[in-house]
Design a protein around this motif. Structure first.
Motif, PDB file in Angstrom:
ATOM      1  N   TYR A 202      34.220  26.593  52.419  1.00  0.00           N
ATOM      2  CA  TYR A 202      34.575  27.935  52.896  1.00  0.00           C
ATOM      3  C   TYR A 202      35.900  28.405  52.310  1.00  0.00           C
ATOM      4  CZ  TYR A 202      35.549  31.637  56.384  1.00  0.00           C
ATOM      5  OH  TYR A 202      35.833  32.819  57.006  1.00  0.00           O
ATOM      6  N   LEU A 203      36.848  27.468  52.192  1.00  0.00           N
ATOM      7  CA  LEU A 203      38.198  27.894  51.806  1.00  0.00           C
ATOM      8  C   LEU A 203      38.539  27.686  50.338  1.00  0.00           C
ATOM      9  CD1 LEU A 203      40.188  26.878  54.969  1.00  0.00           C
ATOM     10  CD2 LEU A 203      39.239  29.086  54.346  1.00  0.00           C
ATOM     11  N   ASN A 204      37.553  27.251  49.558  1.00  0.00           N
ATOM     12  CA  ASN A 204      37.834  26.977  48.160  1.00  0.00           C
ATOM     13  C   ASN A 204      37.219  28.078  47.302  1.00  0.00           C
ATOM     14  OD1 ASN A 204      38.624  25.681  45.918  1.00  0.00           O
ATOM     15  ND2 ASN A 204      37.114  24.023  46.052  1.00  0.00           N
ATOM     16  N   PRO A 205      38.023  29.042  46.821  1.00  0.00           N
ATOM     17  CA  PRO A 205      37.410  30.191  46.139  1.00  0.00           C
ATOM     18  C   PRO A 205      36.917  29.874  44.728  1.00  0.00           C
ATOM     19  CG  PRO A 205      39.796  30.411  46.165  1.00  0.00           C
ATOM     20  CD  PRO A 205      39.482  29.147  46.899  1.00  0.00           C
ATOM     21  N   ASP A 206      35.791  30.462  44.386  1.00  0.00           N
ATOM     22  CA  ASP A 206      35.301  30.402  43.015  1.00  0.00           C
ATOM     23  C   ASP A 206      35.836  31.685  42.355  1.00  0.00           C
ATOM     24  OD1 ASP A 206      33.930  30.482  40.713  1.00  0.00           O
ATOM     25  OD2 ASP A 206      31.915  30.364  41.594  1.00  0.00           O
ATOM     26  N   ILE A 207      37.089  31.564  41.819  1.00  0.00           N
ATOM     27  CA  ILE A 207      37.816  32.757  41.357  1.00  0.00           C
ATOM     28  C   ILE A 207      37.015  33.547  40.317  1.00  0.00           C
ATOM     29  CG2 ILE A 207      39.947  33.549  40.201  1.00  0.00           C
ATOM     30  CD1 ILE A 207      40.601  32.570  42.914  1.00  0.00           C
ATOM     31  N   SER A 208      36.177  32.835  39.533  1.00  0.00           N
ATOM     32  CA  SER A 208      35.456  33.536  38.460  1.00  0.00           C
ATOM     33  C   SER A 208      34.551  34.638  39.019  1.00  0.00           C
ATOM     34  CB  SER A 208      34.615  32.532  37.675  1.00  0.00           C
ATOM     35  OG  SER A 208      33.611  32.027  38.533  1.00  0.00           O
ATOM     36  N   ARG A 209      34.247  34.594  40.314  1.00  0.00           N
ATOM     37  CA  ARG A 209      33.295  35.582  40.844  1.00  0.00           C
ATOM     38  C   ARG A 209      33.966  36.831  41.418  1.00  0.00           C
ATOM     39  NH1 ARG A 209      28.338  33.258  44.071  1.00  0.00           N
ATOM     40  NH2 ARG A 209      27.845  35.452  43.798  1.00  0.00           N
ATOM     41  N   ILE A 210      35.308  36.801  41.472  1.00  0.00           N
ATOM     42  CA  ILE A 210      36.022  37.853  42.205  1.00  0.00           C
ATOM     43  C   ILE A 210      35.710  39.273  41.710  1.00  0.00           C
ATOM     44  CG2 ILE A 210      38.376  38.802  42.402  1.00  0.00           C
ATOM     45  CD1 ILE A 210      39.253  36.261  43.577  1.00  0.00           C
ATOM     46  N   PHE A 211      35.509  39.426  40.391  1.00  0.00           N
ATOM     47  CA  PHE A 211      35.291  40.793  39.889  1.00  0.00           C
ATOM     48  C   PHE A 211      33.821  41.135  39.688  1.00  0.00           C
ATOM     49  CE2 PHE A 211      39.721  39.861  38.810  1.00  0.00           C
ATOM     50  CZ  PHE A 211      40.316  40.893  39.522  1.00  0.00           C
ATOM     51  N   GLU A 212      32.942  40.303  40.208  1.00  0.00           N
ATOM     52  CA  GLU A 212      31.518  40.625  40.074  1.00  0.00           C
ATOM     53  C   GLU A 212      31.215  41.892  40.863  1.00  0.00           C
ATOM     54  OE1 GLU A 212      28.933  37.488  41.300  1.00  0.00           O
ATOM     55  OE2 GLU A 212      29.627  36.155  39.699  1.00  0.00           O
ATOM     56  N   PRO A 213      30.544  42.886  40.222  1.00  0.00           N
ATOM     57  CA  PRO A 213      30.282  44.142  40.946  1.00  0.00           C
ATOM     58  C   PRO A 213      29.520  43.911  42.251  1.00  0.00           C
ATOM     59  CG  PRO A 213      29.647  44.336  38.638  1.00  0.00           C
ATOM     60  CD  PRO A 213      30.070  42.921  38.839  1.00  0.00           C
ATOM     61  N   ASP A 214      28.548  43.012  42.241  1.00  0.00           N
ATOM     62  CA  ASP A 214      27.755  42.796  43.456  1.00  0.00           C
ATOM     63  C   ASP A 214      28.626  42.308  44.606  1.00  0.00           C
ATOM     64  OD1 ASP A 214      25.530  43.607  42.319  1.00  0.00           O
ATOM     65  OD2 ASP A 214      24.554  41.643  42.121  1.00  0.00           O
TER      66      ASP A 214
END
Ligand code: PFF
Length: 448
Positions: A202-214
């Protein structure tokens, strides 16, 4: 605050009522589900940014419209209009929000009915009524109609009592129960094997997805749904606040409570899923994504409660009571929007108006139940994907472009003498005029 209209008797009453509207199935079901299917903490991060940078300013616009107008959404906006065209625009935006609230309630009542039937199931299990238990937890038209009707009756019975005696009193009772139950459940789940893994996921972000439009679109939709924007609800709640209160702070407090409870719900649901996994329940779909949506709430979590043995009955009961309470404090706000409009514009007595409108919404829910495949998704899309962002955007346009700047500033200043030195004062009017409508429009356009 006029004695005839009624209003919140205290600051706490408003905070709990507005937070009650905001905190609902969207927080406890929608937010963790979206987090699960959108890259875990990456979604949480984007959600937090959008909630404070876009949803909060739009929320303030709606509260200010209501507090200025001291009336239902349509009348409040008409009071700011200076010519016939503006008045027509006011009617479209205000009435559109009211319709949106009624449509949301028509599907929300069905979901809340499911929560209530799942909350009763542990009781019938404990008493040994196994047939009743399986009826309560299987999809059927009869069960759905009965429980939607029960839930609507609860909602109607609170709104019939009015603002102070109904909305405020019940929000003050239910919200502390909701927060207490949520915290107890989180503490319990944390003692179970597997929860730590869920916590990390839950607390470990997959930063690569942050700018995905969806992801951005889902996060904005979630933030708008959660703050009940674009539905006239926050306009009417704003109209029940005293002119002596500091609206900027109150709005920020409600947003903070809403976001915090969504975050806490994630701390309950995602670790619970990993606990279920350690008990042998499948929590990933064939495509490798965490299971979300109805399967999560009605399959994965009940399997987890079953696996806990006798205590699972109590945990399951607590969980579905939590869901039902969250739904109720939101549904009352949805019904208040149309009721206040009919009471104030057509001079109909509150009790009659509430029963009449509540029944009308129940009939719509019944039509959805009877034509579930065709209507359920459609009504959700019309009201939450199209209706809410559009109306919320038009509210910002209304405040930014139609309401006179001097009027806005005077309203912000009420109950807040030092506001002129704050960032809010310097940025918000300009922000609501240009940034909010454009940002909402861009995200809305992409979501189409
Ligand atoms: N904010 C509620 C939730 O998160 O479940 C849903 C909601 C309440 C939407 C009131 C719209 C509304 F007018």
């Amino acid at each position: 605050m006029s004695a005839v209209r009624g209003g919140f008797s205290s600051r706490l009453g408003f905070i709990l009522a507005a937070a009650g509207s905001a905190v609902g199935l969207g927080n406890i079901w929608g937010f963790p589900t979206q987090t699960a299917s959108n890259g875990g903490a990456a979604f949480v991060l984007v959600y937090l940014v959008l909630a404070f940078c876009l949803a909060y300013p739009a929320f303030m616009a709606e509260l200010l419209i209501g507090r200025y107008g001291q009336a239902n959404a349509v009348t409040s906006m008409e009071k700011m209009s200076r010519n016939l065209w503006q008045k027509r625009f006011a009617f479209i935006v205000g009435f559109g929000g009211i319709i949106c609230a009624a449509l949301i309630l028509s599907f929300y009542g069905i979901l809340a009915g499911w929560m209530m039937s799942y909350a009763i199931e542990p009781v019938t299990s404990l008493l040994g009524y196994s047939e009743a238990s399986s009826w309560l937890t299987s999809q059927s038209i009869t069960r759905n109609l009965i429980f939607t009707a029960l839930f609507m009756m609860l909602t109607i019975s609170i709104i019939r009592r009015g603002v102070e005696d109904g909305i405020e009193k019940w929000s003050k009772r239910l919200m502390p129960m909701l927060i207490g139950l949520l915290i107890l459940l989180i503490i319990y789940v944390f003692t179970l094997e597997g929860s730590r893994e869920g916590f990390v996921a839950y607390l470990n972000p997959d930063i690569s997805r942050i700018f995905e439009p969806d992801l951005l679109i889902s996060a904005l939709g979630q933030a708008f749904f959660s703050l009940s924007l674009g539905t006239s609800v926050m306009v009417i709640y704003g109209s029940y606040i005293s002119k002596k209160e500091n609206l900027v702070t109150l709005g920020a407090q409600v947003t903070l409570i809403d976001v915090s409870i969504a975050f806490l719900a994630g701390l309950l649901i995602i670790p619970s899923m990993y606990v279920a996994q350690s008990q042998g329940v499948a929590i990933f779909s064939d495509e490798g994504a965490l299971i979300s949506g109805p399967n999560l709430v009605f399959d994965v979590l009940p399997s987890l409660f079953d696996g806990m043995g006798a205590i699972g009955l109590f945990v399951g009961f607590g969980f579905f009571v939590l869901m039902s309470i969250a739904a109720l404090t939101s549904s009352i706000s949805m019904l208040e929007g149309p009721v206040s409009f009919v009471v104030e514009r057509h001079n109909i007595e509150r009790k009659r108006a509430t029963t009449f409108i509540g029944f009308g919404i129940f009939v719509t829910s019944a039509l959805i139940v009877l034509n579930f495949d065709a209507l359920f998704g459609l009504v959700i899309s019309i009201s939450t994907v199209y209706g809410q962002p559009l109306i919320a955007m038009l509210c910002c346009v209304f405040v930014g472009w139609i309401w006179q700047r001097s009027g806005i500033l005077a309203e912000i200043k009420l109950g807040n003498d030092t506001v002129e030195h704050s960032l809010f004062w310097k940025i918000w009017p300009w922000y609501t005029k240009f940034i909010c409508p454009s940002a909402i429009a861009i995200v809305f356009y992409h979501s189409l």
